[in-house]
Design a protein around this motif. Structure first.
Motif, short mmCIF file in Angstrom:
data_model
loop_
_atom_site.label_atom_id
_atom_site.label_comp_id
_atom_site.label_asym_id
_atom_site.label_seq_id
_atom_site.Cartn_x
_atom_site.Cartn_y
_atom_site.Cartn_z
N MET A 155 0.82 -1.21 0.00
CA MET A 155 0.00 0.00 0.00
C MET A 155 0.85 1.26 0.00
O MET A 155 0.52 2.25 -0.65
CB MET A 155 -0.95 0.00 1.19
N SER A 156 1.95 1.22 0.74
CA SER A 156 2.79 2.41 0.85
C SER A 156 3.51 2.72 -0.46
O SER A 156 3.64 3.88 -0.85
CB SER A 156 3.81 2.23 1.98
N VAL A 157 3.99 1.68 -1.16
CA VAL A 157 4.65 1.91 -2.44
C VAL A 157 3.64 2.45 -3.45
O VAL A 157 3.95 3.34 -4.24
CB VAL A 157 5.33 0.63 -2.95
N CYS A 158 2.41 1.92 -3.42
CA CYS A 158 1.35 2.48 -4.28
C CYS A 158 1.17 3.96 -4.02
O CYS A 158 1.05 4.76 -4.96
CB CYS A 158 0.03 1.75 -4.03
N ALA A 159 1.15 4.34 -2.74
CA ALA A 159 0.98 5.75 -2.39
C ALA A 159 2.14 6.59 -2.91
O ALA A 159 1.94 7.71 -3.41
CB ALA A 159 0.85 5.90 -0.88
N LEU A 160 3.37 6.08 -2.81
CA LEU A 160 4.53 6.81 -3.31
C LEU A 160 4.48 6.97 -4.83
O LEU A 160 4.89 8.00 -5.38
CB LEU A 160 5.81 6.12 -2.88
N GLU A 161 3.99 5.95 -5.52
CA GLU A 161 3.85 6.05 -6.98
C GLU A 161 2.82 7.12 -7.35
O GLU A 161 3.04 7.92 -8.27
CB GLU A 161 3.41 4.69 -7.55
N VAL A 162 1.69 7.13 -6.64
CA VAL A 162 0.66 8.15 -6.89
C VAL A 162 1.21 9.54 -6.58
O VAL A 162 0.94 10.50 -7.31
CB VAL A 162 -0.60 7.85 -6.05
N ASP A 163 1.99 9.64 -5.53
CA ASP A 163 2.60 10.93 -5.18
C ASP A 163 3.54 11.40 -6.28
O ASP A 163 3.54 12.58 -6.66
CB ASP A 163 3.34 10.80 -3.86
N ALA A 164 4.36 10.49 -6.81
CA ALA A 164 5.28 10.85 -7.90
C ALA A 164 4.51 11.29 -9.14
O ALA A 164 4.87 12.27 -9.80
CB ALA A 164 6.18 9.66 -8.23
N LEU A 165 3.42 10.58 -9.45
CA LEU A 165 2.60 10.95 -10.60
C LEU A 165 1.93 12.29 -10.38
O LEU A 165 1.88 13.14 -11.29
CB LEU A 165 1.54 9.87 -10.83
N GLY A 166 1.44 12.55 -9.17
CA GLY A 166 0.81 13.82 -8.87
C GLY A 166 1.77 14.99 -8.98
O GLY A 166 1.40 16.06 -9.49
N ARG A 167 3.00 14.80 -8.51
CA ARG A 167 3.99 15.90 -8.61
C ARG A 167 4.35 16.16 -10.06
O ARG A 167 4.58 17.32 -10.45
CB ARG A 167 5.22 15.55 -7.78
N ALA A 168 4.40 15.11 -10.87
CA ALA A 168 4.68 15.31 -12.30
C ALA A 168 3.54 16.05 -12.99
O ALA A 168 3.78 16.94 -13.82
CB ALA A 168 4.92 13.95 -12.96
N LEU A 169 2.30 15.71 -12.65
CA LEU A 169 1.16 16.42 -13.22
C LEU A 169 1.12 17.87 -12.75
O LEU A 169 0.75 18.77 -13.52
CB LEU A 169 -0.14 15.71 -12.84
N ALA A 170 1.51 18.12 -11.51
CA ALA A 170 1.55 19.50 -11.01
C ALA A 170 2.56 20.33 -11.79
O ALA A 170 2.31 21.51 -12.08
CB ALA A 170 1.90 19.49 -9.52
N ARG A 171 3.71 19.72 -12.16
CA ARG A 171 4.69 20.46 -12.95
C ARG A 171 4.15 20.77 -14.34
O ARG A 171 4.37 21.86 -14.88
CB ARG A 171 5.99 19.66 -13.04
N LEU A 172 3.44 19.79 -14.92
CA LEU A 172 2.84 20.05 -16.24
C LEU A 172 1.85 21.21 -16.16
O LEU A 172 1.83 22.08 -17.04
CB LEU A 172 2.12 18.79 -16.74
N ARG A 173 1.05 21.22 -15.12
CA ARG A 173 0.07 22.29 -14.97
C ARG A 173 0.76 23.63 -14.73
O ARG A 173 0.37 24.65 -15.30
CB ARG A 173 -0.90 21.98 -13.83
N GLY A 174 1.79 23.60 -13.88
CA GLY A 174 2.49 24.85 -13.59
C GLY A 174 3.19 25.42 -14.81
O GLY A 174 3.28 26.65 -14.96
N GLN A 175 3.70 24.56 -15.67
CA GLN A 175 4.39 25.00 -16.88
C GLN A 175 3.44 25.17 -18.06
O GLN A 175 3.88 25.53 -19.16
CB GLN A 175 5.48 23.97 -17.25
N ARG A 176 2.15 24.86 -17.83
CA ARG A 176 1.13 24.97 -18.87
C ARG A 176 1.49 24.15 -20.11
O ARG A 176 1.28 24.58 -21.25
CB ARG A 176 0.89 26.43 -19.24
N ARG A 177 2.03 22.97 -19.86
CA ARG A 177 2.38 22.06 -20.94
C ARG A 177 1.23 21.09 -21.16
O ARG A 177 0.67 20.55 -20.20
CB ARG A 177 3.66 21.31 -20.62
N PRO A 178 0.84 20.81 -22.38
CA PRO A 178 -0.30 19.93 -22.64
C PRO A 178 0.01 18.48 -22.29
O PRO A 178 1.11 17.97 -22.56
CB PRO A 178 -0.55 20.10 -24.14
N LEU A 179 -0.97 17.81 -21.72
CA LEU A 179 -0.82 16.41 -21.37
C LEU A 179 -0.66 15.53 -22.61
O LEU A 179 0.02 14.51 -22.58
CB LEU A 179 -2.05 15.94 -20.57
N GLY A 180 -1.27 15.96 -23.72
CA GLY A 180 -1.24 15.15 -24.93
C GLY A 180 0.03 15.26 -25.74
O GLY A 180 0.15 14.63 -26.80
#
Length: 517
Positions: free
Chosen positions: A380-405
């Motif tokens: 469960m904890s490794v799953c949470a760390l993976e989700v956290d890593a994915l969330g931080r990467a998405l936050a950078r995309l949003r902050g840089q206004r880079r398209p997900l596609g």
């Protein structure tokens, strides 16, 4: 004695918010009479405001990994669809898709931090979510590698978990997110591609009992469907290369049983863990209270040395654990009738990050990416760390206004998620590969690493600094480099010298007795 589900469930459940269902899906059942009798009003819905990086996200799998992934994605996508093949009940009960739910679980400090940030309501009431908090050093009685670990506060808080209650609490809070929709009792049949064949644009699914299938589209699809994930086959069917795997064949089997605690029991004896000293021994056990006088006991073994799922066999196996105190405590408690067994053939890691081509719009997480030997309690904890890593990467995309596609984004997201696996995979493999019967790739320098860790584990019975750093690394709140600090290195070297001197003295004494004869 009552059924396990009844023993492990809270006496009173809060009413759940009615689930929003898409047209054509059967309506949610009425809440149980126990739930509806509560006077508490449903928690108000939460409406995320964005800004969103894309319109829709789809999560396959409604277990812990899928739930926390859907919660994180609700901050970045206007709508999130969570698809679960099992029927979701309005109370905490076991599911066919989570057979391990009836066994003991641990939420490490690192996982608790991530989940607490995503679900602050649960962080504020962890006991209500089925989580018993302990200091990893002071509160946990742990016999490991031939020694009892030193009982001293180390400031690392982990949680002993009632999985059914915890998963239900997470799902109940997820239901408050107004932009999350749960489609349960629904099978995912495969991925949908765009015209180029390079992008995943959704999934085709079918609710059970409904004749026709439908497509749920998504700008990002997350596979959190567990060890039985069909992504490897689906990708090859649509023209992508076969994923390579790493496997450590541990052949672990374990069994769990619920007990009723006697009122007069000294609770300072709990929680307790008994772990082996490989390769000489291979049996383990963990027991901990789960509230309302209930004890969860899980026992198991490596290399097909499995406990029997019988009344007498369970206790007899417990009597062979590294410390007799485990079985002695069980004999003071009243067992529930059922013994639940589970087998795990291997730790299995899919190296999606190494694939020559990777589809846009897809990320794999959780046991679908890497499933560990469950005895170490990392899942469960490794799953949470993976989700956290994915969330931080998405936050950078949003902050840089880079398209997900944008081309290559999904590959970079998958690689960031995969980085969270390096340390826990190394730790688990290092210990499992102490058994010569365990098949798996043995990396260069493994013998030196195992020797060093063995010294640390023995020292954790007497050295407070070593214990504290070991618990930090075990809970994934510090990297392995923490175990190479100067004071730890010196302690390990001195311990090794003392062991050699003691061994030499014993050999000399034996030789002198032989000469005397």
């Amino acid at each position: 004695m009552r059924d396990d589900d009844e023993l492990l469930s809270p006496r009173r459940m809060r009413p759940t918010r009615p689930r929003t269902r898409t047209k054509g899906l059967k309506p949610a059942p009425r809440p149980s009479s126990t739930a509806s009798s509560s006077s508490r009003l449903p928690d108000p819905p939460i409406v995320p405001e964005g800004p969103f990086i894309a319109n829709r996200a789809v999560v396959i799998g409604g277990s812990v990994a899928g739930i926390i992934a859907a919660r994180m994605l609700s901050d970045y996508f206007a709508r999130v669809f969570l698809i679960e093949r099992d029927y979701i009940h309005d109370r905490p009960v076991s599911r066919k898709g989570a057979p391990q739910a009836r066994h003991g679980h641990i939420l490490l400090a690192s996982g608790a931090r991530v989940i607490g940030a995503l679900f602050p309501e649960i962080a504020a009431d962890m006991p209500g979510a089925g989580c018993h908090e302990v200091d990893a050093g002071e509160d946990l009685r742990w016999f490991h590698f031939g020694v009892w670990k030193k009982r001293v506060a180390v400031g690392v808080r982990l949680f002993l978990v009632n999985r059914m209650t915890f998963e239900h609490a997470l799902r109940r809070q997820l239901a408050r997110r107004a932009n999350v929709e749960v489609l349960d009792d629904t099978d995912v049949l495969g991925y949908e591609q765009d015209a180029t064949g390079r992008r995943i644009i959704g999934v085709r699914c079918q609710q059970r009992g409904v004749g026709s299938s439908k497509v749920v589209s998504g700008d990002l699809v997350i596979d959190a469907s567990g060890r039985g994930s069909r992504t490897p086959r689906w990708l090859t069917e649509i023209g992508f290369p076969r994923v390579t795997e790493s496997e450590v064949k541990v052949q672990v089997g374990y069994a769990s049983r619920v007990y009723r605690l006697p009122r007069e029991l000294d609770m300072s004896r709990l929680p307790m863990a008994a772990f082996p000293k490989p390769p000489e021994t291979r049996r383990m056990g963990v027991m901990y209270p789960m509230g309302e006088g209930v004890l969860m006991a899980t026992i198991g073994g490596w290399c097909r040395d499995h406990p029997p799922a019988t009344d007498e066999g369970f206790l007899e196996f417990a009597r062979t654990l590294p410390t007799p105190e485990f079985a002695a405590l069980l004999e003071e408690c009243k067992p529930a009738p059922a013994v639940h067994a589970h087998l795990v053939p291997s730790s299995l890691r899919h190296h999606y990050e190494r694939m020559r081509r990777w589809p846009e719009g897809l990320v794999v997480i959780g046991d679908a990416l890497c499933s560990f030997n469950p005895i170490y309690g990392q899942g469960m904890s490794v799953c949470a760390l993976e989700v956290d890593a994915l969330g931080r990467a998405l936050a950078r995309l949003r902050g840089q206004r880079r398209p997900l596609g944008r081309a290559g984004v999904a590959r970079r997201l998958q690689r960031r998620v995969g980085r969270a696996l390096f340390v826990p995979w190394l730790m688990a493999a290092c210990e499992d590969l102490r058994y010569p019967e365990v098949a798996g790739a043995r990396p260069f320098g493994l013998a030196v690493l195992q020797w060093y860790v063995a010294q640390l584990l023995e020292l954790s019975g007497s050295n407070e600094a070593v214990l504290r750093r070991f618990m930090m690394v075990m809970n994934l709140v510090a990297g392995p480099i923490a175990l190479l600090a100067p004071q730890v290195l010196v302690a390990v070297l001195l311990h090794s010298l003392r062991r050699r001197s003691s061994a030499a003295a014993r050999v000399s004494a034996v030789d002198q007795r032989r000469v005397a004869r």
